[in-house]
Design a protein around this motif. Structure first.
Motif, short mmCIF file in Angstrom:
data_model
loop_
_atom_site.label_atom_id
_atom_site.label_comp_id
_atom_site.label_asym_id
_atom_site.label_seq_id
_atom_site.Cartn_x
_atom_site.Cartn_y
_atom_site.Cartn_z
N UNK A 293 -13.34 1.88 10.14
CA UNK A 293 -13.16 0.68 9.34
C UNK A 293 -11.84 -0.04 9.66
N UNK A 294 -11.70 -0.61 10.85
CA UNK A 294 -10.47 -1.35 11.15
C UNK A 294 -10.48 -2.71 10.47
N UNK B 87 -1.48 -7.73 12.06
CA UNK B 87 -1.41 -6.31 12.38
C UNK B 87 -2.80 -5.68 12.27
N UNK B 88 -2.94 -4.51 12.89
CA UNK B 88 -4.17 -3.74 12.81
C UNK B 88 -4.03 -2.71 11.71
N UNK B 89 -4.97 -2.70 10.77
CA UNK B 89 -5.03 -1.69 9.74
C UNK B 89 -6.19 -0.75 10.06
N UNK B 90 -5.89 0.54 10.17
CA UNK B 90 -6.95 1.54 10.21
C UNK B 90 -7.11 2.06 8.80
N UNK B 91 -8.31 1.96 8.27
CA UNK B 91 -8.52 2.28 6.86
C UNK B 91 -9.43 3.50 6.69
N UNK B 92 -9.32 4.09 5.53
CA UNK B 92 -10.14 5.25 5.18
C UNK B 92 -10.62 5.11 3.74
N UNK B 93 -11.79 4.51 3.55
CA UNK B 93 -12.34 4.39 2.19
C UNK B 93 -12.66 5.77 1.60
N UNK B 94 -12.92 5.79 0.33
CA UNK B 94 -13.17 7.04 -0.39
C UNK B 94 -14.30 7.83 0.25
N UNK C 294 -6.65 7.41 11.81
CA UNK C 294 -6.36 7.80 10.43
C UNK C 294 -7.50 8.69 9.98
N UNK C 295 -7.17 9.91 9.51
CA UNK C 295 -8.25 10.85 9.22
C UNK C 295 -7.88 11.81 8.08
N UNK C 296 -8.90 12.39 7.42
CA UNK C 296 -8.67 13.22 6.24
C UNK C 296 -8.51 14.69 6.59
N UNK C 297 -7.33 15.07 7.07
CA UNK C 297 -7.09 16.48 7.40
C UNK C 297 -7.22 17.36 6.16
N UNK C 298 -6.98 16.78 4.99
CA UNK C 298 -7.08 17.53 3.74
C UNK C 298 -8.47 17.51 3.13
N UNK C 299 -9.46 17.15 3.90
CA UNK C 299 -10.84 17.19 3.39
C UNK C 299 -11.19 18.62 2.99
N UNK C 300 -11.85 18.77 1.85
CA UNK C 300 -12.07 20.11 1.29
C UNK C 300 -12.85 21.03 2.22
N UNK C 301 -13.67 20.47 3.10
CA UNK C 301 -14.49 21.28 4.01
C UNK C 301 -13.72 21.78 5.22
N UNK D 143 -6.11 0.57 -5.68
CA UNK D 143 -5.65 -0.82 -5.56
C UNK D 143 -6.21 -1.54 -4.34
N UNK D 144 -6.38 -0.83 -3.21
CA UNK D 144 -6.86 -1.45 -1.96
C UNK D 144 -8.31 -1.11 -1.65
N UNK D 145 -8.74 0.03 -2.16
CA UNK D 145 -10.09 0.50 -1.84
C UNK D 145 -10.11 1.46 -0.67
N UNK D 146 -8.93 1.79 -0.15
CA UNK D 146 -8.85 2.69 1.02
C UNK D 146 -7.41 3.13 1.24
N UNK D 147 -7.26 4.29 1.90
CA UNK D 147 -6.00 4.64 2.52
C UNK D 147 -5.86 3.78 3.77
N UNK D 148 -4.62 3.58 4.24
CA UNK D 148 -4.47 2.74 5.43
C UNK D 148 -3.17 3.06 6.17
N UNK D 149 -3.24 2.90 7.49
CA UNK D 149 -2.07 2.94 8.38
C UNK D 149 -2.02 1.61 9.10
N UNK D 150 -0.80 1.13 9.38
CA UNK D 150 -0.62 -0.21 9.96
C UNK D 150 0.00 -0.10 11.35
N UNK D 151 -0.63 -0.76 12.30
CA UNK D 151 -0.16 -0.76 13.69
C UNK D 151 0.17 -2.20 14.09
N UNK D 152 1.41 -2.39 14.58
CA UNK D 152 1.81 -3.68 15.10
C UNK D 152 1.60 -3.73 16.61
N UNK D 153 2.49 -4.39 17.30
CA UNK D 153 2.37 -4.55 18.75
C UNK D 153 2.34 -3.20 19.46
N UNK D 154 1.41 -3.08 20.42
CA UNK D 154 1.25 -1.86 21.21
C UNK D 154 1.45 -2.22 22.68
#
Length: 356
Positions: A107-108, A114-121, A256-263, A285-296
């Protein structure tokens, strides 16, 4: 702490999204290669055709070395985020890196240039991978990590034979960045390290992170300062008579990934700071976790001395040792004609083959 590499965990989480609903692909490993019918061993450890034969396809676990499509050669370039026109989803990309610089799953989003990589619930997050392989070079990115226990942001180089060079941010600790490296996916718990990052926190402030990778030395630089150095010489394995040093063409990956996923394994969850909180304030508030990437940025270095150079289009493996001496530069094409094609028959499914 006992855990798999971040790249392999993320791949295992995302594997079900690639396989067709009615098809269970065979698994593959160094001991059990893929069958000729499904010759490509993907990064997910499963055999198939099409996308399985592109980025992440492991020639050492596939039916043969040439089952995987050749790897698009390095391209020095600066990436900005005005749009996503140069990105393709992982179920439509067929190896044309000239058309698509990036391939992604998840879900980018774009926000303020900027690029947001998101992780919805309850999702497995997002992955953005560059399609131009780096075979020694300098990659850099302006990054704001995600936050929250169990949430991991990553900026890495990963080769098809599972050489890996990492930056990782564990959302439970916003004062530091972790660095790591692997050779052919061999797990060595002494390879990891961490460095404090100046400023208030890695989520709220921009920082510039670089991987400076040459045939003899690897440096991790943060905000222009070298925080860690690995020399090739220090990785010599006397038993195997080789250097266990990252040394094969690699793709840059942002994730961006859920290393703390219960499984996940308990060791992975503990490393990530605990189980992920799907009711975190960012979810509310946003509907997702997110990390932000600028210029690469990517700066390609010259190949190692003595490399066999037969063109300027792609990298190929010429033997199954998985070392830099195994790699040659060729004019072999990188584009598959269809999702049924493989490195063994790259034109399968084209109009010409369908009409013949």
């Amino acid at each position: 702490m006992l855990r798999l590499t971040s790249a392999l965990i993320f791949a295992s989480l995302a594997a079900s999204a690639v396989a067709a609903d009615d098809f269970t692909p065979p698994n593959c490993s160094l001991d059990e290669h893929c069958p000729e019918e499904y010759p490509c061993c993907s990064v997910y450890g499963q055999c198939g055709t099409g996308a399985y034969c592109l980025g992440g396809c492991d020639p050492l676990m596939s039916y043969s070395l040439d089952s995987c499509a050749p790897m698009p050669i390095c391209q020095s370039k600066t990436y900005k985020w005005e749009n996503l026109d140069n990105a393709a989803t992982n179920n439509e990309y067929l190896g044309n890196a000239s058309e698509s610089d990036w391939v992604y799953s998840g879900y980018p989003k774009l926000e303020d240039g900027n690029l947001l990589l998101t992780m919805p619930k309850n999702s497995v997050g997002s992955l953005f991978a560059n399609n131009h392989y780096v075979w020694y070079g300098k990659i850099g990115a302006n990054i704001k990590s995600s936050r929250g226990q169990g949430v991991v942001t990553a900026f890495i180089l990963l080769s098809d034979t599972k050489d890996e060079i990492d930056y990782e941010w564990v959302g439970a600790d916003l004062t530091e960045v972790q660095t790591n490296w692997y050779f052919q996916g061999i797990l060595d718990w002494t390879n990891g390290d961490s460095s404090k990052v100046d400023g208030d926190d890695t989520f709220g402030e921009w920082h510039h992170y670089e991987i400076d990778w040459s045939p003899d030395e690897l440096k991790w630089n943060v905000d222009g300062k070298t925080v860690r150095t690995l020399t090739k010489e220090s990785t010599f394995n006397e038993t195997a008579n080789r250097y266990d040093y990252p040394q094969t063409p690699s793709r840059m990956q942002l994730s961006l990934w859920p290393a703390g996923q219960a499984s996940n394994a308990q060791g992975t969850i503990e490393w990530a700071g605990g189980e992920i909180d799907w009711d975190h304030e960012d979810i509310k508030t946003k509907g997702y976790y997110y990390a932000t990437y600028g210029e690469v940025t990517v700066e390609c270095y010259d190949p190692p001395s003595g490399t066999s150079v037969k063109g300027d289009v792609s990298y190929d493996f010429k033997d199954n040792k998985g070392l830099d001496s195994s790699v040659e530069i060729t004019n072999n094409k990188t584009v598959l004609a269809s999702l049924g094609a493989t490195g063994l028959d790259m034109d399968l499914g084209s109009n010409s083959t369908m009409l013949s």
